[in-house]
Design an enzyme around this catalytic site. Structure first.
Site, PDB file in Angstrom:
ATOM      1  N   ASN A   7      79.825  22.687  44.436  1.00 21.26           N
ATOM      2  CA  ASN A   7      79.297  23.445  45.563  1.00 21.26           C
ATOM      3  C   ASN A   7      78.732  24.755  45.003  1.00 21.26           C
ATOM      4  OD1 ASN A   7      78.777  24.854  47.877  1.00 21.26           O
ATOM      5  ND2 ASN A   7      80.794  24.543  48.797  1.00 21.26           N
ATOM      6  N   LYS A  14      81.836  26.456  43.191  1.00 16.57           N
ATOM      7  CA  LYS A  14      83.144  25.809  43.337  1.00 16.57           C
ATOM      8  C   LYS A  14      83.043  24.417  42.760  1.00 16.57           C
ATOM      9  CE  LYS A  14      84.321  26.433  47.850  1.00 16.57           C
ATOM     10  NZ  LYS A  14      85.120  26.227  49.037  1.00 16.57           N
ATOM     11  N   ARG A  71      77.057  19.442  47.047  1.00 16.87           N
ATOM     12  CA  ARG A  71      76.874  19.852  48.437  1.00 16.87           C
ATOM     13  C   ARG A  71      75.502  20.500  48.551  1.00 16.87           C
ATOM     14  NH1 ARG A  71      78.576  25.017  51.449  1.00 16.87           N
ATOM     15  NH2 ARG A  71      78.130  24.400  53.571  1.00 16.87           N
ATOM     16  N   HIS A 160      77.879  22.167  58.629  1.00 17.80           N
ATOM     17  CA  HIS A 160      79.290  21.777  58.443  1.00 17.80           C
ATOM     18  C   HIS A 160      79.475  20.270  58.647  1.00 17.80           C
ATOM     19  CE1 HIS A 160      80.870  26.028  59.736  1.00 17.80           C
ATOM     20  NE2 HIS A 160      80.755  25.961  58.412  1.00 17.80           N
ATOM     21  N   LEU A 187      86.852  25.902  62.386  1.00 18.54           N
ATOM     22  CA  LEU A 187      86.970  27.340  62.662  1.00 18.54           C
ATOM     23  C   LEU A 187      87.415  28.066  61.403  1.00 18.54           C
ATOM     24  CD1 LEU A 187      88.835  27.090  66.117  1.00 18.54           C
ATOM     25  CD2 LEU A 187      86.371  27.039  65.672  1.00 18.54           C
ATOM     26  N   GLY A 190      82.850  30.764  58.758  1.00 18.36           N
ATOM     27  CA  GLY A 190      81.777  30.187  59.572  1.00 18.36           C
ATOM     28  C   GLY A 190      82.449  29.207  60.519  1.00 18.36           C
ATOM     29  N   ARG A 219      78.790  36.520  61.863  1.00 19.95           N
ATOM     30  CA  ARG A 219      77.600  36.082  62.619  1.00 19.95           C
ATOM     31  C   ARG A 219      77.861  36.236  64.122  1.00 19.95           C
ATOM     32  NH1 ARG A 219      77.773  30.802  59.421  1.00 19.95           N
ATOM     33  NH2 ARG A 219      76.668  31.274  57.491  1.00 19.95           N
ATOM     34  N   GLY A 306      90.063  27.595  57.962  1.00 17.60           N
ATOM     35  CA  GLY A 306      91.098  28.604  57.745  1.00 17.60           C
ATOM     36  C   GLY A 306      91.794  29.030  59.033  1.00 17.60           C
ATOM     37  N   ASN A 310      95.465  27.070  60.488  1.00 18.90           N
ATOM     38  CA  ASN A 310      96.612  27.944  60.232  1.00 18.90           C
ATOM     39  C   ASN A 310      97.105  28.768  61.403  1.00 18.90           C
ATOM     40  OD1 ASN A 310      96.857  27.404  57.368  1.00 18.90           O
ATOM     41  ND2 ASN A 310      94.865  28.396  57.195  1.00 18.90           N
ATOM     42  N   GLU A 357      86.441  19.056  52.421  1.00 18.53           N
ATOM     43  CA  GLU A 357      85.040  18.679  52.267  1.00 18.53           C
ATOM     44  C   GLU A 357      84.797  18.085  50.881  1.00 18.53           C
ATOM     45  OE1 GLU A 357      84.038  22.664  54.226  1.00 18.53           O
ATOM     46  OE2 GLU A 357      82.100  21.648  54.122  1.00 18.53           O
TER      47      GLU A 357
HETATM   48  P1  AMP Z   1      87.585  29.451  55.744  1.00 17.64           P
HETATM   49  O1  AMP Z   1      86.175  29.932  55.868  1.00 17.64           O
HETATM   50  O2  AMP Z   1      87.788  28.064  56.277  1.00 17.64           O
HETATM   51  O3  AMP Z   1      88.165  29.657  54.389  1.00 17.64           O
HETATM   52  O4  AMP Z   1      88.464  30.381  56.724  1.00 17.64           O
HETATM   53  C1  AMP Z   1      88.532  31.752  56.554  1.00 17.64           C
HETATM   54  C2  AMP Z   1      89.117  32.364  57.827  1.00 17.64           C
HETATM   55  O5  AMP Z   1      90.399  31.769  58.075  1.00 17.64           O
HETATM   56  C3  AMP Z   1      89.340  33.860  57.741  1.00 17.64           C
HETATM   57  O6  AMP Z   1      88.965  34.477  58.965  1.00 17.64           O
HETATM   58  C4  AMP Z   1      90.836  33.957  57.583  1.00 17.64           C
HETATM   59  O7  AMP Z   1      91.356  35.141  58.113  1.00 17.64           O
HETATM   60  C5  AMP Z   1      91.305  32.781  58.418  1.00 17.64           C
HETATM   61  N1  AMP Z   1      92.684  32.412  58.102  1.00 17.64           N
HETATM   62  C6  AMP Z   1      93.202  31.961  56.946  1.00 17.64           C
HETATM   63  N2  AMP Z   1      94.535  31.801  57.040  1.00 17.64           N
HETATM   64  C7  AMP Z   1      94.872  32.174  58.307  1.00 17.64           C
HETATM   65  C8  AMP Z   1      96.086  32.258  59.044  1.00 17.64           C
HETATM   66  N3  AMP Z   1      97.250  31.930  58.504  1.00 17.64           N
HETATM   67  N4  AMP Z   1      96.030  32.669  60.328  1.00 17.64           N
HETATM   68  C9  AMP Z   1      94.857  33.013  60.888  1.00 17.64           C
HETATM   69  N5  AMP Z   1      93.681  32.961  60.256  1.00 17.64           N
HETATM   70  C10 AMP Z   1      93.682  32.552  58.989  1.00 17.64           C
END
Ligand code: AMP
Length: 369
Positions: A7, A14, A71, A160, A187, A190, A219, A306, A310, A357
Site C-alpha cells: 500500500n 505499508k 492497493r 474503501h 469508521l 476516513g 474531512r 479504528g 474499538n 484490507e
Molecule cells: P483507522 O483510520 O481505521 O486507523 O482509525 C483511526 C481512528 O480510530 C482514529 O480516530 C482513532 O482515534 C480511532 N480509534 C482507535 N482506537 C480507538 C478506540 N479504542 N476508541 C475509539 N477510537 C479509536
C-alpha cells in the site's frame, strides 16, 4: 510461495507478507519516504521493505514472492475487479491520476518499484473503487448537467471498497442469508458506509472523491456545495480544498484533534469534543437509515475501522437512533467488542469485524494467480 501486499502512499509505504493459506507472516510500515520538499522515493522504500523481509527470515530468497498485490485507489469505470498489471493497465492507472491526483501517482510509483525489484513476480492491482462499480445509475449520477459525467467522468465512485467487500464476506459467513440486506460501516480516520444487497454494493457514502459522506477525522463530509464555492472565492481553490479535506471534520469542530480517542477522553469536560462526537454519530445513523430505503429493509449492520471496531460508546450512540428499524444493542457484548453484539433474536444483527484490507488484497491476488 508468498504474496506481498503493498500500500504505497504519498509519504509512507505499508507492506505485509502472506503465505498461500493467507496467514500473515509479517508486516511493516515505512514512514516519511520523501523528505520535505523532495519527491518521494518509492523504490528506496520497497528496497527497504524487501531487505527487512529477508532480515527477519520471512523468505530465504525473494523469488519465493510469486505475486504482489497493490492497493490502487482509483480504478474509474474501467476496473470492477482485480487485474494483472500489464503495460496497458499501467497506462490506464496513469490516466486515472486525473481523477485521483493525490493517490494514484504514489500507487503507480509502488508498482514501478516492485516491477523493477521483483521482476519475476506477477503484479496485481486491487482498486478501492472496484466494489462500488455495481451501483445503479440512480445512485452514482449527480443531478448536474449530464455532460459532466460523460465528458469529465464526474460521478460518484465510492472508496474503501476492499474493506466493504471484506466486511460483507465475513458477514455472509457469520449470518448467511440474514446478511442479505447489509449496511457496512468503515469508521476510522476516513469513514464511509455502503449498502450491500446480496453481496453487491448498491450505494455508498463517498462520491467523486472521499470528501463526500459522513464527517471524518479531517474531512467535512456532506455540506451545502455553495459553501465550497464561497470558500473557493474567498481563499482560492487550493486553500479551500485544504480546509475541506485537512482542517474540517473532528479536527475542525474541536480545533484540537482529529483523533476520536482524544475526543472520548475530553468529552466530559469539553463541549466541543462532545458536539463533534454527537454530529459524527448522528450523521452515521442517518446514512444507515437512508440505506434502508436503498436495501428495502435491513438485516444487519457491520462495523469496522479504528473507531468502528474499538469504541462501544460510539457504536451505542449510533444505534440509539435506530430502534424503530429493529436495532437492539446488547450492552455487555458491545462493551466487550464481541463479534455479534445485538440482542439475541433481534430483527437486525449487529457485527463488529476487525478490518483486514491487506488479507483481502492477498486473497484477491491469489485468486487471480
Ligand atoms: P483507522 O483510520 O481505521 O486507523 O482509525 C483511526 C481512528 O480510530 C482514529 O480516530 C482513532 O482515534 C480511532 N480509534 C482507535 N482506537 C480507538 C478506540 N479504542 N476508541 C475509539 N477510537 C479509536
Amino acid at each position: 510461495m508468498k504474496i506481498l501486499v503493498i500500500n504505497a502512499g504519498s509519504s509512507s509505504l505499508k507492506y505485509e507478507l502472506f503465505n498461500k493459506k493467507l496467514d500473515s507472516l509479517g508486516d511493516g510500515y515505512i514512514e516519511r519516504i520523501g523528505q520535505k520538499g523532495q519527491i518521494p522515493n518509492h523504490e528506496k522504500a520497497v528496497k527497504q521493505a524487501l531487505e527487512s523481509i529477508q532480515k527477519k527470515g520471512l523468505v530465504t530468497s525473494l523469488v519465493e514472492i510469486k505475486a504482489v498485490g497493490h492497493r490502487v485507489v482509483h480504478g474509474g469505470e474501467k476496473y470492477s475487479a482485480p487485474v494483472r498489471i500489464t503495460p496497458s493497465v499501467q497506462k490506464e492507472i496513469q490516466k486515472l491520476c486525473k481523477l485521483a491526483p493525490l493517490h494514484n501517482p504514489p500507487n503507480l510509483a509502488g508498482i514501478k518499484a516492485c516491477k523493477k525489484l521483483l521482476p519475476k513476480a506477477t503484479q496485481v492491482a486491487i482498486f478501492d473503487t472496484a466494489f462500488h462499480q455495481t451501483l445503479p445509475k440512480k445512485a452514482f449520477i449527480y443531478a448536474l448537467p449530464y455532460d459532466l459525467y460523460k465528458k469529465e467522468g464526474i460521478r460518484r465512485y465510492g472508496f474503501h471498497g476492499t474493506s466493504h467487500l471484506y466486511l460483507s464476506k465475513v458477514a455472509k459467513k457469520l449470518l448467511g442469508r440474514k446478511a442479505d440486506r447489509l449496511v457496512t460501516c468503515h469508521l476510522g480516520n476516513g469513514s464511509s458506509l455502503a449498502a450491500v444487497k446480496n453481496g453487491k454494493s448498491i450505494d455508498t457514502t463517498m462520491g467523486f472523491t472521499p470528501l463526500e459522506g459522513v464527517p471524518m477525522g479531517t474531512r467535512s463530509g456532506d455540506i451545502d456545495p455553495a459553501i465550497a464555492v464561497k470558500l473557493s472565492q474567498k481563499l482560492g481553490p487550493e486553500k479551500a480544498d485544504n480546509l475541506l479535506n485537512k482542517q474540517s471534520g473532528l479536527l475542525g469542530l474541536t480545533g484540537k484533534s482529529s483523533d476520536m480517542r482524544d475526543l472520548l477522553v475530553t468529552r466530559k469536560s469539553n463541549k466541543k469534543s462532545q458536539l463533534a462526537i454527537d454530529i459524527f454519530c448522528y450523521k452515521v445513523a442517518q446514512k444507515i437509515a437512508a440505506f434502508t430505503a436503498s436495501l428495502q429493509g435491513l438485516d444487519a449492520i457491520a462495523f469496522t475501522g479504528g473507531i468502528g471496531e474499538n469504541s462501544g460508546y460510539i457504536r451505542a450512540q449510533i444505534c440509539q437512533y435506530l430502534p424503530h428499524l429493529g436495532v437492539k444493542v446488547d450492552a455487555t457484548k458491545n462493551r466487550k467488542n464481541t463479534t455479534i453484539f445485538s440482542v439475541k433474536g433481534s430483527k437486525v444483527s449487529l457485527l463488529n469485524i476487525p478490518a483486514d484490507e491487506e488479507k483481502e488484497i492477498a486473497s484477491q491476488t491469489l485468486k487471480l494467480l
